[in-house]
Design an enzyme around this catalytic site. Structure first.
Site, PDB file in Angstrom:
ATOM      1  N   TYR A  53      47.924  43.878  52.798  1.00  0.00           N
ATOM      2  CA  TYR A  53      47.447  42.613  52.252  1.00  0.00           C
ATOM      3  C   TYR A  53      48.638  41.731  51.878  1.00  0.00           C
ATOM      4  CZ  TYR A  53      44.034  39.572  49.948  1.00  0.00           C
ATOM      5  OH  TYR A  53      43.217  38.513  49.614  1.00  0.00           O
ATOM      6  N   ASN A 124      32.283  37.358  47.055  1.00  0.00           N
ATOM      7  CA  ASN A 124      31.515  37.026  48.265  1.00  0.00           C
ATOM      8  C   ASN A 124      30.546  35.855  48.109  1.00  0.00           C
ATOM      9  OD1 ASN A 124      32.806  38.923  49.847  1.00  0.00           O
ATOM     10  ND2 ASN A 124      31.357  40.537  49.370  1.00  0.00           N
TER      11      ASN A 124
END
Length: 325
Positions: A53, A124
């Site tokens: 990441y 999300n």
């Protein structure tokens, strides 16, 4: 006090461990003490554990993109929050028993919403909401194209679009995932469909979508750009393929397709607390009503963290894996 940490990069189920940590102590002025109740395992968490990441932390490190907690104590000068309130944490490194935070780093969660849905509220649903809000002025009847339509963000985007009268075409790799999209009213196309372009235009009545949402990158970006209207935008918010975005010069030169990027962390860091409170208040109200539901694959107690990590990476998973503390 427990916290989840890792000392090396590798397979998440192998490198993540539960360790002892110092208690954060009582909250000071303007601070709250929060007991963590549950957290989802997001792709960003898995990629961080693998060292893949962006901006990976110096080791040893802690992690945790999001969590839902309960206020255990409030310091002087804190307003609008009380002991027992459930709160969403805007900070990172949230996989730990307790956090002491500035009250501007928490958002009060709506009462009555399921704990597991609140645990997923920060990332999300907010990503799906902002993807539909920030890049094109969508009107009822407009079309949006997205890949990874069976993902959590893909399914939430479809639910939110349906509420606005916006139509979604979702690209899927797995034909078995089509049934999961049925409740959202989205149209489904398989990425391997040899007649993809004509099938898309058949669905949209010959209209090219002006907004395409890319969670895959690699060749997925190129496929979306080919199907996006002249002057339209492809917004990249994920890189599930692990490959660089692929585009051709003609897509920019002759059709003026724009490539944009979206990272929720940057949005949260830059927006005023009042703006974020409004955003999560609007989303949270839909969650509390049951009008916006994120898919949940399974729940695990903290003691089974390694199993939860393994499940979060398992193929065929249908929704998020939630760890309940």
């Amino acid at each position: 006090m427990w916290r989840v940490e890792f000392e090396r990069h590798g397979a998440p189920a192998e490198v993540a461990r539960i360790a002892e940590a110092a208690d954060p102590g009582d909250p000071g002025p303007g601070e709250v003490l929060v007991d963590i109740r549950a957290f989802p395992i997001n792709p960003a968490d898995l990629l961080t554990l693998q060292g893949l990441y962006a901006g990976s932390p110096e080791l040893p490190a802690t992690l945790g993109a999001e969590a839902i907690g309960e206020v255990a104590a409030v310091g002087d000068l804190v307003s609008g929050l009380a002991v027992g309130d459930r709160v969403i944490l805007l900070s990172g490194n949230n996989w730990r028993q307790r956090r002491r935070l500035d009250q501007r780093l928490v958002i009060k969660a709506p009462a009555g919403a399921p704990l597991v849905q609140l645990a997923m509220l920060k990332v999300n649903p907010a990503t799906a909401w902002l993807l539909l809000e920030r890049f094109h002025r969508l009107q009822p009847g407009d079309w949006v194209l997205q890949n990874a339509g069976g993902s959590a963000v893909g399914r939430l985007t479809a639910q939110l679009a349906a509420r606005r009268g916006v139509r979604i075409v979702s690209l899927l790799r797995d034909p078995n995932a089509v049934h999961a999209l049925t409740p959202t009213g989205t149209e489904a196309l398989l990425t391997g469909d040899a007649d993809f372009r004509s099938r898309l235009l058949e669905i949209t009545g010959g209209v090219d979508p002006k907004l395409s949402l890319d969670a895959v990158a690699g060749r997925g970006t190129e496929a979306l750009a080919d199907a996006t209207a002249e002057g339209g935008s492809v917004v990249v918010y994920g890189g599930l393929s692990g490959e660089p975005c692929r585009l051709r010069p003609d897509q920019f030169i002759f059709r003026d397709v724009r490539l944009r990027g979206f990272w929720l962390t940057r949005h949260v860091e830059r927006e005023a607390h009042e703006t974020l409170a409004q955003l999560y208040g609007d989303i949270g109200a839909l969650v509390a009503e049951g009008a916006l539901v994120a898919p949940v694959d399974s729940e695990f107690p903290l003691s089974r963290l390694r199993e939860a990590m393994a499940r979060a990476q398992a193929p065929g998973r249908n929704g998020k894996v939630i760890v309940v503390a």
